[in-house]
Design an enzyme around this catalytic site. Sequence first.
Site, PDB file in Angstrom:
ATOM      1  N   ALA A  13      47.834  16.500  14.052  1.00  0.00           N
ATOM      2  CA  ALA A  13      48.817  17.069  14.976  1.00  0.00           C
ATOM      3  C   ALA A  13      50.194  17.026  14.329  1.00  0.00           C
ATOM      4  O   ALA A  13      50.381  16.386  13.287  1.00  0.00           O
ATOM      5  CB  ALA A  13      48.839  16.269  16.275  1.00  0.00           C
ATOM      6  N   LYS A  14      51.143  17.698  14.887  1.00  0.00           N
ATOM      7  CA  LYS A  14      52.534  17.580  14.455  1.00  0.00           C
ATOM      8  C   LYS A  14      53.427  17.990  15.615  1.00  0.00           C
ATOM      9  O   LYS A  14      53.049  18.844  16.420  1.00  0.00           O
ATOM     10  CB  LYS A  14      52.811  18.511  13.262  1.00  0.00           C
ATOM     11  N   GLY A  15      54.591  17.375  15.673  1.00  0.00           N
ATOM     12  CA  GLY A  15      55.553  17.740  16.704  1.00  0.00           C
ATOM     13  C   GLY A  15      56.900  18.010  16.070  1.00  0.00           C
ATOM     14  O   GLY A  15      57.151  17.592  14.935  1.00  0.00           O
TER      15      GLY A  15
END
Length: 428
Positions: free
Chosen positions: A117-119
């Site tokens: 994931a990445k934000g």
Amino acid sequence: MVMTDVERSAAAPSERVGLLQTVLQQFDEAADRLDLPARLRGILRVPQRELTVNFPVKRDNGRIEVFQGFRVQHNLARGPTKGGIRYHPAVTLDETRALAMLMTWKCALAGLPYGGAKGAVIVDPKQLSIGEIERLTRRFATEISVVIGPERDIPAPDIGTTPQVMAWIMDTISMHQGHTVPAVVTGKPINVGGSEGRLEATGRGLTYVLMSASQHLGLNVPDIRLAIQGCGNVGSTVAREAVALGMKVVAISDSRGGVYNPYGLHVEAVLAHKAATGSVVGAANADTLTNEELLEVECEVLVPAALSGVITAHNADRIKAQIIAEAANGPTTRAADAILYERGCVVIPDILANAGGVTVSYFEWVQGLQEFFWSEREVNAQLRRVMTNALQQVLRVAAEQHVDLRTAAYILAVQRVADAVTTRGIYP
Ligand code: NAD
């Protein structure tokens, strides 16, 4: 550091492509080699979930400003997703997608029970006060709280975010739940459930891999000279660890330039000079050199630990190192990869070389869930085990299939995620 991978790319214009394009190209190459069926490619080529949030933050002057942020979960087949949160003014949804996908492969390669994931929030944190960063962080955490959690998706620090930012996210989620939830983020300060050894984990993990790779190539530790581009968290840790292992660091740089001593730099003195002046440039007993020259100095090991796209078709044939260990994400272009492979230079790819950070993040998550904390010695021993196992597996596939280590790493990682998707089946 507050530059995005795209912005920081030093590749020549002909080679400069967005990170998402590069990551998809690498995936397609692995999928071709694995003869992956179209239905699996279709699933793995796109993120499973994407959340875009627009949220207001009160500035110190009383004005309300609306910020945009993202949380992208690429694939959840192997477990909850894991990946950093980036604060940067030029970050995009596409870049966040690319970084989420890279995290899926990195976790699978290290054998961690996670998807990627990445934000990100589009913001220049340098333009905000501490209070504004805290309010922005707490509101962003609240906005993405519908998708994050210890069993769902666990953020960590990335460019522009810090252990303190992670503490604010943990506190915000804990306030919502009514009890402390330490495992909702990693990279926290030690006093609120962070792990020993997390700060040094990326650089330390890289040196473990490097030791193993050097042995494999028959290099003698005292004969190994390193050139390190970047003297931040990762570059400085690699320098310290390498010297502790008996290697020499002959060159190291930062954004202002580098220093060089063919007989070996006094690393602690160079780091002290940087702490005092803001740069390694001007350190005693060393010549000055540019970041471009650093890549081409006589050495056995080159560690790009700053920018993406610095090793290109234009300089690949002048690089003297026998091993390139990629601390930064995407420092070598695909065109350069081909030239280096032809010349016998071994590139330890980013998804392997810099996986130490997420590995110790995994240990932090495990410790948080069990409320039982390990000593730094235990953390480092487990880190060494994970990193050297991953390298051995990559070396085996590379030898069997006559491919470079990057291709081998992707083959292993993509196969593992594809297997998990297949075994779980398509719901409903
Ligand atoms: P950092 O911000 O601590 O350090 C970055 C270093 O790069 C600094 O010394 C800076 O001066 C230097 N730099 C900036 N612009 C430069 C330029 N134009 N030329 C040469 N040097 C320049 O960052 P970090 O945490 O050490 O991360 C370094 C790289 O490793 C990044 O690409 C990051 O994405 C990657 N990485 C870091 C981690 C981690 O756990 N910290 C994990 C995986 C990957």
